[in-house]
Design an enzyme around this catalytic site. Structure first.
Site, mmCIF file in Angstrom:
data_model
loop_
_atom_site.group_PDB
_atom_site.id
_atom_site.type_symbol
_atom_site.label_atom_id
_atom_site.label_comp_id
_atom_site.label_asym_id
_atom_site.label_seq_id
_atom_site.Cartn_x
_atom_site.Cartn_y
_atom_site.Cartn_z
ATOM 1 N N SER A 119 0.865 -1.111 0.068
ATOM 2 C CA SER A 119 -0.016 -0.144 0.132
ATOM 3 C C SER A 119 0.931 1.157 0.128
ATOM 4 O O SER A 119 0.328 2.465 -0.183
ATOM 5 C CB SER A 119 -0.910 -0.091 1.207
ATOM 6 O OG SER A 119 -1.649 -1.037 1.314
ATOM 7 N N HIS A 140 -1.362 -2.875 -6.998
ATOM 8 C CA HIS A 140 -2.176 -2.437 -5.857
ATOM 9 C C HIS A 140 -3.512 -2.647 -6.224
ATOM 10 O O HIS A 140 -4.263 -1.788 -6.591
ATOM 11 C CB HIS A 140 -1.679 -1.046 -5.496
ATOM 12 C CG HIS A 140 -2.093 -0.817 -4.176
ATOM 13 N ND1 HIS A 140 -2.602 0.712 -4.041
ATOM 14 C CD2 HIS A 140 -2.472 -1.357 -2.909
ATOM 15 C CE1 HIS A 140 -3.217 0.866 -2.679
ATOM 16 N NE2 HIS A 140 -2.929 -0.676 -2.473
ATOM 17 N N GLU A 152 -4.314 0.161 -8.825
ATOM 18 C CA GLU A 152 -3.268 1.212 -9.063
ATOM 19 C C GLU A 152 -2.117 0.338 -9.454
ATOM 20 O O GLU A 152 -1.511 -0.530 -8.756
ATOM 21 C CB GLU A 152 -2.942 1.720 -7.761
ATOM 22 C CG GLU A 152 -3.207 3.205 -7.454
ATOM 23 C CD GLU A 152 -2.744 3.644 -6.352
ATOM 24 O OE1 GLU A 152 -2.819 2.999 -5.081
ATOM 25 O OE2 GLU A 152 -2.696 4.957 -6.060
ATOM 26 N N ASN A 190 -3.728 6.000 -1.199
ATOM 27 C CA ASN A 190 -3.523 5.961 0.221
ATOM 28 C C ASN A 190 -2.636 7.498 0.524
ATOM 29 O O ASN A 190 -2.691 7.820 1.848
ATOM 30 C CB ASN A 190 -2.524 4.793 0.694
ATOM 31 C CG ASN A 190 -3.561 3.606 0.748
ATOM 32 O OD1 ASN A 190 -4.587 3.585 1.270
ATOM 33 N ND2 ASN A 190 -2.914 2.563 0.201
HETATM 34 P P1 NAD Z 1 -3.254 -9.468 6.257
HETATM 35 O O1 NAD Z 1 -2.738 -9.402 7.871
HETATM 36 O O2 NAD Z 1 -4.750 -9.999 6.236
HETATM 37 O O3 NAD Z 1 -2.488 -10.682 5.449
HETATM 38 C C1 NAD Z 1 -1.133 -10.772 5.392
HETATM 39 C C2 NAD Z 1 -0.667 -12.174 5.285
HETATM 40 O O4 NAD Z 1 0.679 -12.414 4.959
HETATM 41 C C3 NAD Z 1 -0.838 -13.021 6.619
HETATM 42 O O5 NAD Z 1 -1.866 -14.109 6.390
HETATM 43 C C4 NAD Z 1 0.253 -13.579 6.973
HETATM 44 O O6 NAD Z 1 0.585 -14.941 7.738
HETATM 45 C C5 NAD Z 1 1.131 -13.460 5.886
HETATM 46 N N1 NAD Z 1 2.809 -13.390 5.788
HETATM 47 C C6 NAD Z 1 3.399 -12.642 6.695
HETATM 48 N N2 NAD Z 1 4.619 -12.948 6.379
HETATM 49 C C7 NAD Z 1 4.835 -13.762 5.282
HETATM 50 C C8 NAD Z 1 5.824 -14.422 4.766
HETATM 51 N N3 NAD Z 1 7.005 -14.232 5.045
HETATM 52 N N4 NAD Z 1 5.558 -15.274 3.745
HETATM 53 C C9 NAD Z 1 4.228 -15.559 3.115
HETATM 54 N N5 NAD Z 1 3.328 -14.992 3.742
HETATM 55 C C10 NAD Z 1 3.504 -14.171 4.946
HETATM 56 O O7 NAD Z 1 -2.874 -8.368 5.526
HETATM 57 P P2 NAD Z 1 -3.601 -7.912 4.218
HETATM 58 O O8 NAD Z 1 -4.549 -6.656 4.422
HETATM 59 O O9 NAD Z 1 -4.142 -8.928 3.236
HETATM 60 O O10 NAD Z 1 -2.222 -6.913 3.462
HETATM 61 C C11 NAD Z 1 -1.380 -7.366 2.744
HETATM 62 C C12 NAD Z 1 -0.810 -6.459 1.690
HETATM 63 O O11 NAD Z 1 -1.852 -5.987 1.169
HETATM 64 C C13 NAD Z 1 0.013 -5.478 2.415
HETATM 65 O O12 NAD Z 1 1.127 -5.216 1.916
HETATM 66 C C14 NAD Z 1 -0.961 -4.243 2.637
HETATM 67 O O13 NAD Z 1 -0.573 -2.928 2.584
HETATM 68 C C15 NAD Z 1 -1.693 -4.616 1.326
HETATM 69 N N6 NAD Z 1 -3.131 -3.998 0.932
HETATM 70 C C16 NAD Z 1 -3.956 -4.046 2.150
HETATM 71 C C17 NAD Z 1 -5.138 -3.398 1.954
HETATM 72 C C18 NAD Z 1 -6.147 -3.429 2.878
HETATM 73 O O14 NAD Z 1 -7.106 -2.719 2.872
HETATM 74 N N7 NAD Z 1 -6.169 -4.247 3.977
HETATM 75 C C19 NAD Z 1 -5.748 -2.837 0.470
HETATM 76 C C20 NAD Z 1 -4.749 -2.888 -0.386
HETATM 77 C C21 NAD Z 1 -3.104 -3.407 -0.308
#
Ligand code: NAD
Length: 291
Positions: A119, A140, A152, A190
């Site tokens: 993000s 993204h 994005e 963001n």
């Molecule tokens: P989340 O906490 O739901 O999921 C993250 C996952 O990553 C977890 O299941 C965790 O076990 C896993 N993980 C951690 N370390 C790891 C590794 N070394 N190898 C493999 N898996 C690993 O978080 P999320 O909301 O899914 O966010 C994930 C990404 O998406 C982030 O970069 C976040 O910024 C981005 N993002 C989030 C949103 C949102 O609204 N939540 C929107 C767009 C982008």
């Protein structure tokens, strides 16, 4: 180049949403997570969300079955190497993302494109730690992935045109809309959204309004479908804090300082919907404000 096989790292709320839309669009998907439990939970969410789409006549039962058969869980990260495109969607922490790319690099095909669903973190910096900065970019998605129209696309300083075009074609195949952003902290969505959410938390912290009044003001007063605190819970407060820190560090402007109350919620493990409690408590039938 045509993308057929996609590797997704991270099966959390974003990773499983990305696997969902990719498989429905006909791509073959390999999905990995560091936690076996997260993979199982991610696959269960995909099933539930696809079943919801079947019930709403968005896809047929047979589309759902075919899509599910195109998703293969992989407990070993390096098994994702032999794909055309990798979308890293693990926790928003630079060291985690760097080590994922470092582990993947020796196992990639020469043509594999690497992308991150980050993000906020610098695409150029993530790319520079790999063997292929020209085949690296930001991909993204918005949350929830199956419902949100925007993707994005972020070019790092070295990203080549072929890589951008290949990712653009994937977005088109998904039926979504791509918007291009340059690689500066938190990109476009963001950069604008997070300071608003952070300001809503300051408004709560300073006692200007309660959780309910802040969300009501922004929903009814500015026609936002969700209030900023409700939205923060939906995104994940750890992710919101991580993005504010990237803005603060990357742009060196105090206007981006994260609200101490946001930090406190994260320290408490009250990360929003995903942990059952954030600015609202989701453990009751109707979510109750926690302040
Ligand atoms: P989340 O906490 O739901 O999921 C993250 C996952 O990553 C977890 O299941 C965790 O076990 C896993 N993980 C951690 N370390 C790891 C590794 N070394 N190898 C493999 N898996 C690993 O978080 P999320 O909301 O899914 O966010 C994930 C990404 O998406 C982030 O970069 C976040 O910024 C981005 N993002 C989030 C949103 C949102 O609204 N939540 C929107 C767009 C982008």
């Amino acid at each position: 180049m045509e993308i057929r096989k996609i590797g997704i790292v991270g099966a959390g709320q974003m990773g499983n949403g990305i696997a969902h839309v990719m498989s429905v669009a006909g791509f073959e998907v390999l999905i990995n997570d560091i936690s076996k439990e997260a993979i199982d939970k991610g696959l269960a969410s995909i099933q539930t969300n696809m079943a919801r789409q079947v019930a709403r006549n968005k896809i047929s039962q047979s589309d759902m079955e075919k899509a599910l058969s195109r998703i293969t869980p992989k407990e070993k990260l390096t098994d994702l190497g032999a794909t055309d495109l990798i979308i890293e969607s693990a926790t928003e922490r630079e060291t985690i993302k760097q080590s994922i790319f470092e582990d993947l690099v020796p196992h990639l095909l020469p043509h594999t494109i690497l992308t991150s669903n980050t993000s906020s973190i610098s695409i150029t910096r993530l790319a520079s730690g790999t063997d292929r900065p020209e085949r690296f970019m930001g991909f993204h998605f918005m949350n929830p992935v199956p419902l949100m129209q925007l993707v994005e696309l972020i070019r790092g300083i070295a990203t080549n045109q072929e890589t951008y075009d290949a990712c653009f074609a994937v977005v088109e195949k998904l039926g979504k809309t791509a918007a291009r952003s340059e690689d500066f902290p938190a990109f476009i969505v963001n950069r604008i959204l997070m300071p608003m959410i952070n300001e809503a938390v300051y408004t709560l912290y300073e006692g200007v309004g309660s959780v309910r009044s802040i969300d009501t003001c922004m929903k009814l007063g500015t026609n936002h479908p969700m209030g900023p605190l409700e939205l923060a819970d939906f995104i994940g407060l750890d992710t919101c804090l991580a993005i504010m820190n990237v803005l603060h560090d990357g742009l060196a402007d105090t206007k981006y300082r994260p609200c101490p109350l946001l930090t406190k919620y994260v320290e408490a493990g009250w990360l929003g919907r995903k942990t059952g409690r954030g600015f609202y408590d989701y453990r009751c039938d109707v979510p109750q404000p926690t302040r």
